[in-house]
Design an enzyme around this catalytic site. Structure first.
Site, PDB file in Angstrom:
ATOM      1  N   ARG A 233       0.847  -1.178   0.000  1.00  0.00           N
ATOM      2  CA  ARG A 233       0.000   0.000   0.000  1.00  0.00           C
ATOM      3  C   ARG A 233       0.889   1.235   0.000  1.00  0.00           C
ATOM      4  O   ARG A 233       1.945   1.258   0.638  1.00  0.00           O
ATOM      5  CB  ARG A 233      -0.919   0.033   1.234  1.00  0.00           C
ATOM      6  CG  ARG A 233      -2.141  -0.863   1.157  1.00  0.00           C
ATOM      7  CD  ARG A 233      -3.135  -0.364   0.115  1.00  0.00           C
ATOM      8  NE  ARG A 233      -4.370  -1.128   0.117  1.00  0.00           N
ATOM      9  CZ  ARG A 233      -4.573  -2.236  -0.584  1.00  0.00           C
ATOM     10  NH1 ARG A 233      -3.598  -2.731  -1.323  1.00  0.00           N
ATOM     11  NH2 ARG A 233      -5.739  -2.853  -0.540  1.00  0.00           N
ATOM     12  N   GLU A 262      -4.146   7.595  -6.029  1.00  0.00           N
ATOM     13  CA  GLU A 262      -4.301   6.777  -7.229  1.00  0.00           C
ATOM     14  C   GLU A 262      -5.524   7.237  -8.014  1.00  0.00           C
ATOM     15  O   GLU A 262      -6.592   7.388  -7.424  1.00  0.00           O
ATOM     16  CB  GLU A 262      -4.425   5.294  -6.848  1.00  0.00           C
ATOM     17  CG  GLU A 262      -3.157   4.763  -6.196  1.00  0.00           C
ATOM     18  CD  GLU A 262      -3.232   3.297  -5.796  1.00  0.00           C
ATOM     19  OE1 GLU A 262      -4.358   2.735  -5.735  1.00  0.00           O
ATOM     20  OE2 GLU A 262      -2.166   2.695  -5.546  1.00  0.00           O
ATOM     21  N   HIS A 281      -0.830   0.054  -9.755  1.00  0.00           N
ATOM     22  CA  HIS A 281      -1.534  -0.784  -8.792  1.00  0.00           C
ATOM     23  C   HIS A 281      -2.175  -1.994  -9.479  1.00  0.00           C
ATOM     24  O   HIS A 281      -3.366  -2.269  -9.308  1.00  0.00           O
ATOM     25  CB  HIS A 281      -2.607   0.019  -8.032  1.00  0.00           C
ATOM     26  CG  HIS A 281      -3.022  -0.628  -6.739  1.00  0.00           C
ATOM     27  ND1 HIS A 281      -3.560   0.082  -5.699  1.00  0.00           N
ATOM     28  CD2 HIS A 281      -2.977  -1.916  -6.324  1.00  0.00           C
ATOM     29  CE1 HIS A 281      -3.839  -0.750  -4.691  1.00  0.00           C
ATOM     30  NE2 HIS A 281      -3.498  -1.970  -5.052  1.00  0.00           N
TER      31      HIS A 281
END
Length: 338
Positions: A233, A262, A281
């Site tokens: 993360r 993000e 991601h």
């Protein structure tokens, strides 16, 4: 039984629909933009499936029929688990769906940075055919690969790194102090791991205790030939402190799949380094993991709403206890992360 997808950017929902249809329930896909819209869209829901939305106590109180929250993924940092537990609402995740995919990606990022592959690729395209920009290069054998967080994904990453010839060491908060090994690999303190490793690969969930756990003080311990890889993360590593050590040339480079914001902003400082590999991601993604994630996320929620213990639950104490899931049998295991 009414199951609502609060918001999701997946390109198909056939897996979820098949599970819900088999249960004789209704599936509703929404794309809620904020809490108010989410509450309106999820009215009457017994279960919700969540990708990015923040599920707060206020949201739960506005959905009195809600019994289960299913998170598409491993981490549940976007859900107020304590508030859910107080209200007897089950919080479910899928802790092991991406083990192979994420560990593959972590290894790939480590090798890409260590071998300077993105730099070399850009050089070839620009007409350069030498390795000046990436020297010195080293083989993996006898280099030290440190894994921070020896859960399912961390242990899989450690296994693959060892197969490449790295000397692997690991740190995990669950390891017994002074233990020689943990999950089959040498167990060391976080300080020792940071001081010794040429690769530091991070595999911990984002919690209040792990937020910023790799900060300026920790990054200052790294070797100058160290590579930082983060597929966990974004908030686990202090992004500003990482930019500082990269700017100063204090480490060799980084591979970052997860970001504090993000999508990552176009002007993010990390985009300016040619020794940093960035991905959006997607470490979790393979065709196999994608299908498994979707099916198991909805299965967990359907099981709770049908008064059965789910395969994966973060707060099993809510099942069979006074509250919204008092009619469910108790769960025997807790499944919180990677």
């Amino acid at each position: 039984m009414r199951i609502v997808i609060t918001e999701c950017d997946h390109d198909t929902f056939t897996a979820e629909q098949a599970v819900v249809d088999a249960a004789g329930a209704d599936l509703v896909l929404t794309q809620s933009q904020d809490a108010a819209e989410l509450i309106a869209n999820a009215a009457g829901a017994h279960g919700i499936l969540v990708q990015y939305a923040n599920i707060t106590a206020e949201v739960m109180d506005a959905l009195p029929d809600l019994r289960a929250i299913g998170r598409y993924g491993v981490g549940v940092d976007s859900v107020d688990v304590a508030a859910a537990t107080e209200r007897g609402i089950a919080v479910c995740n899928v802790p092991d769906y991406g083990t192979e995919a994420v560990s593959d990606h972590a290894i790939g990022m480590a090798l890409a940075v260590a071998r300077g592959i993105p730099r070399l690729d850009r050089g070839v395209r620009a007409g350069s055919f030498d390795l000046v920009a990436v020297r010195p290069l080293f083989q993996t054998r006898d280099r030290v690969f440190g894994v921070v967080g020896m859960g399912l994904i961390g242990t899989a990453t450690a296994r693959k790194a060892a197969g490449l010839g790295y000397e692997v060491i690991g740190y995990d908060v669950a390891a017994e102090p002074g233990a020689a090994t943990f999950h089959g690999f040498p167990s060391v303190s976080l300080t020792e791991l940071l001081e010794r490793s040429q690769v530091v690969s991070v595999h911990v969930p984002l919690t209040e205790s792990t937020r910023g756990m790799i900060g300026a003080a920790e990054l200052a311990l790294l070797r100058e030939d160290a590579i930082v890889v983060n597929t966990a993360r974004g908030g686990v590593i202090d992004a500003d402190a990482l930019v500082d050590v990269l700017t100063a040339g204090r480490i060799r480079g980084a591979g970052i799949d997860v970001h504090v914001t993000e999508p990552i902003p176009a002007d993010d400082p990390l985009t300016g380094f040619d020794n940093v590999v960035l991905t959006p991601h997607l470490a979790w993604y393979t065709e196999e993991s994608y299908d498994e994630l979707k099916q198991r996320t909805v299965e967990n929620v359907v099981e709770v709403c049908a008064d059965r213990a789910p395969r994966n639950i973060v707060n099993p104490e809510v099942l069979g206890a006074p509250g919204r899931n008092s009619t469910c049998p108790p769960a025997t295991t807790r499944t919180t992360g990677a």
